[in-house]
Design a protein around this motif. Structure first.
Motif, PDB file in Angstrom:
ATOM      1  N   GLN A 104       0.817  -1.211   0.000  1.00  0.00           N
ATOM      2  CA  GLN A 104       0.000   0.000   0.000  1.00  0.00           C
ATOM      3  C   GLN A 104       0.853   1.264   0.000  1.00  0.00           C
ATOM      4  O   GLN A 104       0.459   2.297  -0.536  1.00  0.00           O
ATOM      5  N   GLU A 105       2.039   1.169   0.600  1.00  0.00           N
ATOM      6  CA  GLU A 105       2.949   2.324   0.609  1.00  0.00           C
ATOM      7  C   GLU A 105       3.638   2.510  -0.737  1.00  0.00           C
ATOM      8  O   GLU A 105       3.961   3.642  -1.120  1.00  0.00           O
ATOM      9  N   SER A 106       3.858   1.420  -1.458  1.00  0.00           N
ATOM     10  CA  SER A 106       4.719   1.462  -2.639  1.00  0.00           C
ATOM     11  C   SER A 106       3.984   1.524  -3.963  1.00  0.00           C
ATOM     12  O   SER A 106       4.511   2.069  -4.937  1.00  0.00           O
ATOM     13  N   VAL A 107       2.777   0.952  -4.032  1.00  0.00           N
ATOM     14  CA  VAL A 107       2.112   0.767  -5.322  1.00  0.00           C
ATOM     15  C   VAL A 107       1.141   1.905  -5.626  1.00  0.00           C
ATOM     16  O   VAL A 107       0.324   2.281  -4.782  1.00  0.00           O
ATOM     17  N   VAL A 108       1.232   2.416  -6.840  1.00  0.00           N
ATOM     18  CA  VAL A 108       0.264   3.370  -7.380  1.00  0.00           C
ATOM     19  C   VAL A 108      -0.222   2.824  -8.718  1.00  0.00           C
ATOM     20  O   VAL A 108       0.577   2.373  -9.546  1.00  0.00           O
ATOM     21  N   VAL A 109      -1.531   2.818  -8.903  1.00  0.00           N
ATOM     22  CA  VAL A 109      -2.128   2.355 -10.156  1.00  0.00           C
ATOM     23  C   VAL A 109      -2.484   3.567 -11.007  1.00  0.00           C
ATOM     24  O   VAL A 109      -3.140   4.503 -10.529  1.00  0.00           O
TER      25      VAL A 109
END
Length: 254
Positions: A104-109
């Motif tokens: 959740q801290e690392s991933v951006v869609v």
């Protein structure tokens, strides 16, 4: 480290739950733009040429109709709604609580409808591709390219950006070349290499999972990312230029 993912073409609608709260999504500065796309998509989806505009077949009629009432549809975290090959390989549901927090801290869609999303942002299932041109927005890649720079430049900061998007979604925002690595997947057979599609999505999902779950520190440079990838695959790195990010090529055999 920031891991950029494309959305999946296939999506799993939430069965129940509250509707999307636009103001609660990450990157709230995109709220007005999201409202514009939502309204334009709803209008386009009601017309007789909706399937042509959206580039989908008649078999997806129910998904096109859902586009009309997205603000009333139940929402679920993005990692549940996106259900394609890449997301299956990433396997969020099998991560430990600590690993889920890292994801959740690392991933951006990067999304044609939402612009950019946090991995846990609650959204409804929808049907829209970044290559689509809507009547009120024009091509969505161009629409979002004018709006994602500030939010994503701020979010990425000085971090390494691991770009697992396809070229269609990559057109919406480009990170600083020297801090960005685009992930390519090639298949080698009889000494010849070729680009693969299905395997590329699967491997990018596995790479994202590996970066989230490995016990070593998160890579902060392209060279460190190469070493992390080589823990699982044969991989090569082409350095960045002044205009083009570094290219990490994962080589699949056979």
């Amino acid at each position: 480290m920031l891991i950029l993912l494309p959305p999946s073409e296939g999506k799993s609608p939430a069965v129940k739950g509250p509707a999307v709260d636009l103001g609660a999504l990450q990157f709230p500065e995109l709220t007005a733009a999201r409202q514009t796309v939502l309204a334009s998509l709803a209008t386009a989806s009601t017309g007789p040429d909706a399937h042509r505009i959206l580039g989908v077949g008649q078999s997806l009629g129910a998904e096109v109709l859902r586009n009309i009432t997205l603000l009333d549809q139940p929402a679920a975290p993005a990692y549940k709604v996106y259900s394609g090959v890449l997301y299956d390989a990433l396997g969020y549901s099998t991560l430990t609580p600590v690993q889920r927090r890292k994801a959740q801290e690392s991933v951006v869609v990067i999304s044609a409808l939402w612009g950019a999303l946090g991995f846990a942002d609650p959204i409804p299932a929808y049907r829209l591709s970044m290559s689509v041109s809507l009547p009120d927005t024009g091509t969505l890649a161009s629409f979002w390219r004018q709006r994602l720079g500030g939010p994503l430049d701020h979010r990425s900061g000085d971090s390494l950006v691991v770009d697992c998007r396809s070229s269609t979604y990559g057109a919406a925002w480009a990170g600083v070349p020297e801090r960005t690595v685009a992930v390519n997947v090639l298949q080698e057979r009889d000494g010849k290499r070729s680009v693969v599609s299905h395997s590329a999505k699967h491997t990018r999902g596995l790479l994202a999972r590996h970066l989230i779950t490995r016990r070593s520190g998160r890579p902060t440079t392209p060279d460190q990312l190469l070493l992390a990838a080589r823990e699982q695959w044969q991989a090569e790195l082409t350095p960045a230029t002044s205009r083009k990010p570094a290219q990490l090529s994962i080589i699949l055999q056979g």
